[in-house]
Design an enzyme around this catalytic site. Sequence first.
Site, PDB file in Angstrom:
ATOM      1  N   ASP A  39       0.846  -1.190   0.000  1.00 15.65           N
ATOM      2  CA  ASP A  39       0.000   0.000   0.000  1.00 15.65           C
ATOM      3  C   ASP A  39       0.889   1.250   0.000  1.00 15.65           C
ATOM      4  O   ASP A  39       1.908   1.304   0.696  1.00 15.65           O
ATOM      5  CB  ASP A  39      -0.909   0.003   1.235  1.00 15.65           C
ATOM      6  CG  ASP A  39      -2.055   0.982   1.095  1.00 15.65           C
ATOM      7  OD1 ASP A  39      -3.199   0.535   0.921  1.00 15.65           O
ATOM      8  OD2 ASP A  39      -1.797   2.212   1.164  1.00 15.65           O
ATOM      9  N   ILE A  40       0.479   2.255  -0.755  1.00 16.59           N
ATOM     10  CA  ILE A  40       1.283   3.474  -0.878  1.00 16.59           C
ATOM     11  C   ILE A  40       1.273   4.292   0.417  1.00 16.59           C
ATOM     12  O   ILE A  40       2.182   5.103   0.653  1.00 16.59           O
ATOM     13  CB  ILE A  40       0.753   4.322  -2.076  1.00 16.59           C
ATOM     14  CG1 ILE A  40       1.820   5.236  -2.621  1.00 16.59           C
ATOM     15  CG2 ILE A  40      -0.510   5.083  -1.711  1.00 16.59           C
ATOM     16  CD1 ILE A  40       1.471   5.851  -3.967  1.00 16.59           C
ATOM     17  N   ASN A  97     -13.050  -3.457   2.009  1.00 17.20           N
ATOM     18  CA  ASN A  97     -14.116  -2.460   2.076  1.00 17.20           C
ATOM     19  C   ASN A  97     -15.023  -2.597   0.854  1.00 17.20           C
ATOM     20  O   ASN A  97     -14.527  -2.806  -0.262  1.00 17.20           O
ATOM     21  CB  ASN A  97     -13.519  -1.050   2.126  1.00 17.20           C
ATOM     22  CG  ASN A  97     -12.819  -0.768   3.438  1.00 17.20           C
ATOM     23  OD1 ASN A  97     -13.337  -1.114   4.497  1.00 17.20           O
ATOM     24  ND2 ASN A  97     -11.639  -0.157   3.384  1.00 17.20           N
ATOM     25  N   GLU A 105     -12.370   3.351  -1.390  1.00 19.60           N
ATOM     26  CA  GLU A 105     -11.946   4.490  -2.218  1.00 19.60           C
ATOM     27  C   GLU A 105     -11.585   4.091  -3.645  1.00 19.60           C
ATOM     28  O   GLU A 105     -11.722   4.904  -4.557  1.00 19.60           O
ATOM     29  CB  GLU A 105     -10.745   5.191  -1.565  1.00 19.60           C
ATOM     30  CG  GLU A 105     -11.145   5.908  -0.288  1.00 19.60           C
ATOM     31  CD  GLU A 105     -10.046   6.801   0.248  1.00 19.60           C
ATOM     32  OE1 GLU A 105     -10.320   7.979   0.473  1.00 19.60           O
ATOM     33  OE2 GLU A 105      -8.925   6.299   0.421  1.00 19.60           O
ATOM     34  N   HIS A 110     -10.011  -5.081  -3.599  1.00 20.55           N
ATOM     35  CA  HIS A 110      -8.699  -5.283  -2.986  1.00 20.55           C
ATOM     36  C   HIS A 110      -8.911  -5.768  -1.568  1.00 20.55           C
ATOM     37  O   HIS A 110      -9.795  -5.288  -0.853  1.00 20.55           O
ATOM     38  CB  HIS A 110      -7.845  -4.010  -3.000  1.00 20.55           C
ATOM     39  CG  HIS A 110      -8.564  -2.772  -2.583  1.00 20.55           C
ATOM     40  ND1 HIS A 110      -9.489  -2.144  -3.386  1.00 20.55           N
ATOM     41  CD2 HIS A 110      -8.502  -2.043  -1.438  1.00 20.55           C
ATOM     42  CE1 HIS A 110      -9.957  -1.086  -2.755  1.00 20.55           C
ATOM     43  NE2 HIS A 110      -9.382  -0.999  -1.570  1.00 20.55           N
ATOM     44  N   HIS A 112      -6.992  -5.911   1.943  1.00 21.38           N
ATOM     45  CA  HIS A 112      -5.860  -5.377   2.704  1.00 21.38           C
ATOM     46  C   HIS A 112      -5.316  -6.485   3.596  1.00 21.38           C
ATOM     47  O   HIS A 112      -6.090  -7.176   4.270  1.00 21.38           O
ATOM     48  CB  HIS A 112      -6.308  -4.235   3.624  1.00 21.38           C
ATOM     49  CG  HIS A 112      -6.876  -3.034   2.933  1.00 21.38           C
ATOM     50  ND1 HIS A 112      -6.155  -1.878   2.748  1.00 21.38           N
ATOM     51  CD2 HIS A 112      -8.100  -2.808   2.405  1.00 21.38           C
ATOM     52  CE1 HIS A 112      -6.923  -0.974   2.143  1.00 21.38           C
ATOM     53  NE2 HIS A 112      -8.105  -1.517   1.923  1.00 21.38           N
TER      54      HIS A 112
HETATM   55  P1  5GP Z   1      -9.874   1.378   0.325  1.00 22.97           P
HETATM   56  O1  5GP Z   1     -10.189   2.548   1.203  1.00 22.97           O
HETATM   57  O2  5GP Z   1     -10.440   1.558  -1.070  1.00 22.97           O
HETATM   58  O3  5GP Z   1     -10.218   0.064   0.950  1.00 22.97           O
HETATM   59  O4  5GP Z   1      -8.292   1.332   0.206  1.00 22.97           O
HETATM   60  C1  5GP Z   1      -7.581   1.903  -0.852  1.00 22.97           C
HETATM   61  C2  5GP Z   1      -6.114   1.782  -0.514  1.00 22.97           C
HETATM   62  O5  5GP Z   1      -5.371   1.993  -1.699  1.00 22.97           O
HETATM   63  C3  5GP Z   1      -5.626   2.776   0.531  1.00 22.97           C
HETATM   64  O6  5GP Z   1      -5.053   2.069   1.624  1.00 22.97           O
HETATM   65  C4  5GP Z   1      -4.601   3.605  -0.238  1.00 22.97           C
HETATM   66  O7  5GP Z   1      -3.489   3.991   0.549  1.00 22.97           O
HETATM   67  C5  5GP Z   1      -4.194   2.680  -1.362  1.00 22.97           C
HETATM   68  N1  5GP Z   1      -3.737   3.359  -2.569  1.00 22.97           N
HETATM   69  C6  5GP Z   1      -4.330   4.422  -3.170  1.00 22.97           C
HETATM   70  N2  5GP Z   1      -3.651   4.770  -4.291  1.00 22.97           N
HETATM   71  C7  5GP Z   1      -2.623   3.896  -4.386  1.00 22.97           C
HETATM   72  C8  5GP Z   1      -1.562   3.746  -5.344  1.00 22.97           C
HETATM   73  O8  5GP Z   1      -1.452   4.474  -6.319  1.00 22.97           O
HETATM   74  N3  5GP Z   1      -0.682   2.735  -5.105  1.00 22.97           N
HETATM   75  C9  5GP Z   1      -0.780   1.907  -4.027  1.00 22.97           C
HETATM   76  N4  5GP Z   1       0.148   0.958  -3.909  1.00 22.97           N
HETATM   77  N5  5GP Z   1      -1.760   2.022  -3.113  1.00 22.97           N
HETATM   78  C10 5GP Z   1      -2.674   3.002  -3.291  1.00 22.97           C
END
Ligand code: 5GP
Length: 125
Positions: A39-40, A97, A105, A110, A112
């Site tokens: 994760d970034i 999520n 988001e 995905h 985690h």
């Molecule tokens: P969500 O809230 O959708 O479950 O999690 C999205 C995740 O994607 C977040 O933890 C966010 O830090 C990660 N993320 C967003 N943009 C990028 C990216 O460009 N590269 C990587 N490796 N992770 C990302």
Amino acid sequence: MPIDATLPYDETNIFARILRGELPCKKVFEDDYSLAFHDINPQAPLHILVIPKGPYVSWDDFSARASEAEIAGFVRAVGQVARDAGLVAPGYRLLANVGLDSHQEIPHLHVHIFAGKKLGPMLAR
Ligand code: 5GP
């Protein structure tokens, strides 16, 4: 902004672009069905995302439309990534999520993987 998980798949989402090689990622695993990368913006000492290669918005979309092979491949990939990282003995947390209330988001499924410390309560109170 959280996404509406009932919307159709958006081919321009960040994880679709990572899968197409248009954006970089710190890859930890790849096979025919899945890709895993760091994760970034890590929320734990180890924070890995595992995504299916097919175009699925969320766990809901994946569980409804994916083939048996895609589902088996993806579920096995999540387990293998955690095993390969040595996480079974210390333990780890999986989280997926789905949609607005969960604050999803990125509109590509995905899972985690969080690990590397005592992770505390399951949800913020
Ligand atoms: P969500 O809230 O959708 O479950 O999690 C999205 C995740 O994607 C977040 O933890 C966010 O830090 C990660 N993320 C967003 N943009 C990028 C990216 O460009 N590269 C990587 N490796 N992770 C990302």
